[in-house]
Write an enzyme that holds these catalytic residues in place. Structure first.
Site, PDB file in Angstrom:
ATOM      1  N   CYS A 146      -4.972  -8.232  -7.523  1.00 10.13           N
ATOM      2  CA  CYS A 146      -5.270  -8.045  -6.086  1.00 10.13           C
ATOM      3  C   CYS A 146      -4.123  -7.214  -5.509  1.00 10.13           C
ATOM      4  O   CYS A 146      -2.979  -7.687  -5.489  1.00 10.13           O
ATOM      5  CB  CYS A 146      -5.368  -9.393  -5.384  1.00 10.13           C
ATOM      6  SG  CYS A 146      -5.696  -9.248  -3.613  1.00 10.13           S
TER       7      CYS A 146
ATOM      8  N   HIS B 127     -14.145  -1.645 -10.603  1.00  3.99           N
ATOM      9  CA  HIS B 127     -14.460  -0.954  -9.340  1.00  3.99           C
ATOM     10  C   HIS B 127     -15.502   0.128  -9.572  1.00  3.99           C
ATOM     11  O   HIS B 127     -15.446   0.850 -10.568  1.00  3.99           O
ATOM     12  CB  HIS B 127     -13.193  -0.316  -8.758  1.00  3.99           C
ATOM     13  CG  HIS B 127     -12.145  -1.320  -8.420  1.00  3.99           C
ATOM     14  ND1 HIS B 127     -12.150  -2.036  -7.237  1.00  3.99           N
ATOM     15  CD2 HIS B 127     -11.083  -1.777  -9.130  1.00  3.99           C
ATOM     16  CE1 HIS B 127     -11.123  -2.860  -7.240  1.00  3.99           C
ATOM     17  NE2 HIS B 127     -10.471  -2.744  -8.373  1.00  3.99           N
TER      18      HIS B 127
ATOM     19  N   GLU C  33     -16.342  -6.548  -1.719  1.00  7.31           N
ATOM     20  CA  GLU C  33     -15.564  -7.088  -2.834  1.00  7.31           C
ATOM     21  C   GLU C  33     -16.332  -8.133  -3.642  1.00  7.31           C
ATOM     22  O   GLU C  33     -17.030  -8.984  -3.072  1.00  7.31           O
ATOM     23  CB  GLU C  33     -14.268  -7.740  -2.326  1.00  7.31           C
ATOM     24  CG  GLU C  33     -13.171  -6.750  -2.045  1.00  7.31           C
ATOM     25  CD  GLU C  33     -11.810  -7.392  -1.984  1.00  7.31           C
ATOM     26  OE1 GLU C  33     -11.585  -8.404  -2.657  1.00  7.31           O
ATOM     27  OE2 GLU C  33     -10.967  -6.863  -1.230  1.00  7.31           O
TER      28      GLU C  33
ATOM     29  N   CYS D 215      -8.846  -3.043   0.366  1.00  4.73           N
ATOM     30  CA  CYS D 215      -8.849  -3.441  -1.046  1.00  4.73           C
ATOM     31  C   CYS D 215      -7.842  -2.547  -1.774  1.00  4.73           C
ATOM     32  O   CYS D 215      -8.094  -1.350  -1.935  1.00  4.73           O
ATOM     33  CB  CYS D 215     -10.250  -3.274  -1.638  1.00  4.73           C
ATOM     34  SG  CYS D 215     -10.376  -3.808  -3.358  1.00  4.73           S
TER      35      CYS D 215
ATOM     36  N   GLY E 224      -8.932  -1.412  -5.155  1.00  4.97           N
ATOM     37  CA  GLY E 224     -10.042  -0.487  -4.917  1.00  4.97           C
ATOM     38  C   GLY E 224      -9.556   0.881  -4.473  1.00  4.97           C
ATOM     39  O   GLY E 224     -10.041   1.907  -4.954  1.00  4.97           O
TER      40      GLY E 224
END
Ligand SMILES: N[C@H](CCC[C@H](N)C(=O)O)C(=O)O
Length: 287
Positions: A74, A172, A221, A230, A233
């Site tokens: 994350c 992703h 997400e 994100c 991302g």
């Protein structure tokens, strides 16, 4: 149990200092504490823990989405773990080594006038481009002449989307559109997150290109739905844009919650993400 509410550009999580509290079942706690009506509220739960034995790191991050699923990484979260670890006295190391589900990452940070962490640059490591390792199921996709780019059919709505895939430890999918604000993310997000071509589900990003160094993106997400930012991302977006010759190796990504700077460095194939980490409040949870 004491918790710390923090966010990276509005991608907010409930954080727990695992040096002070042990959580027996974080996958069970995450949906309850992240509930925005019956809990504290957030995109999930993130633990700052001692590194596992034998792992050369200063602190460890475990990240749980709002649905309780654990993710490998994350980006916004690891910047906040850096802030928690520094500001709450776990470590003052700078660079700081954080053990994640995507290996040990190195973070460099600046502090504000109060001596607390302000901006963090994360070495996100190298992107993972092999489709089977993203993972996606190539037999459920139609290849195109663009690298890393496939046609994806949505059976429920008989739509065909062109999608580029990159993993930053977590998966992703990038879909380039002329106007991200014209996308019905609430409708398309769940259909794409759980598409049969994605064995581990998928984080979904709609991307609008402004220049070779500037994009706007909106995200659905995996495990949390629409978020304001994100980090993994945005890193994947930078890589996808270079691979498809849409953007250069350094970009600014405009997310609903603010801007991130991304660089996919040619010298070592690593992606670097720079952005803020913000503490909002602390509280006590009855568990
Ligand atoms: N939902 C993601 C994890 C959080 C990623 C995002 N919040 C970030 O800042 O990178 C997944 O299941 O892979």
């Amino acid at each position: 149990m004491r918790f710390i509410k923090m966010h990276g550009l509005g991608n907010d999580y409930v954080y727990v200092n695992g040096y002070e509290h042990t959580i027996a079942d974080p996958a069970d706690l995450a949906p309850r504490i992240a509930d925005r009506h019956f809990g504290v509220g957030g995109d999930g739960l993130i633990l700052a823990l001692p590194p596992e034995p034998g792992v050369e790191a200063d602190v460890r991050m475990r990240m749980f989405n709002a649905d309780g699923s654990e993710a490998e990484m994350c980006g916004n979260g690891v910047r906040c773990v850096c802030k928690l670890a520094h500001d709450y006295g776990i470590t003052a190391a700078n660079p700081m080594r954080v053990q994640t589900g995507n290996g040990v990452l190195s973070l460099e940070y600046t502090t504000n006038a109060d001596g607390k962490v302000d901006q963090v640059t994360v070495d996100m490591g190298a992107p993972i481009l092999e489709p089977a390792h993203v993972p996606v199921a190539p037999d459920k996709l139609t290849p195109t002449d663009q690298p890393q780019t496939f046609r994806l059919s949505i059976a429920q709505s008989n739509e065909l989307l062109t999608t580029t895939f990159v993993s930053m430890g977590n998966p992703h999918a990038m879909i380039y559109v002329p106007d991200v604000h014209a996308i019905d993310l609430t409708r398309l997000g769940p259909l794409l997150e759980r598409h049969p071509a994605f064995p581990n589900r998928m984080n979904i990003h709609f991307v609008q290109l402004h220049a070779r160094n500037e994009v706007t993106m909106r995200t659905w997400e995996r495990g949390s739905g629409i978020t304001l930012a994100c980090g993994t991302g945005a890193s994947a977006v930078c890589v996808a844009g270079v691979l498809t010759d849409r953007n250069d190796r350094t970009i600014t990504a405009h997310l609903p919650g603010g801007d991130l700077t991304l660089e996919w460095r040619e010298s070592n194939n690593h992606v670097y993400m720079t952005g803020p980490a913000t503490e909002v409040f602390i509280g006590d949870w009855p568990d």
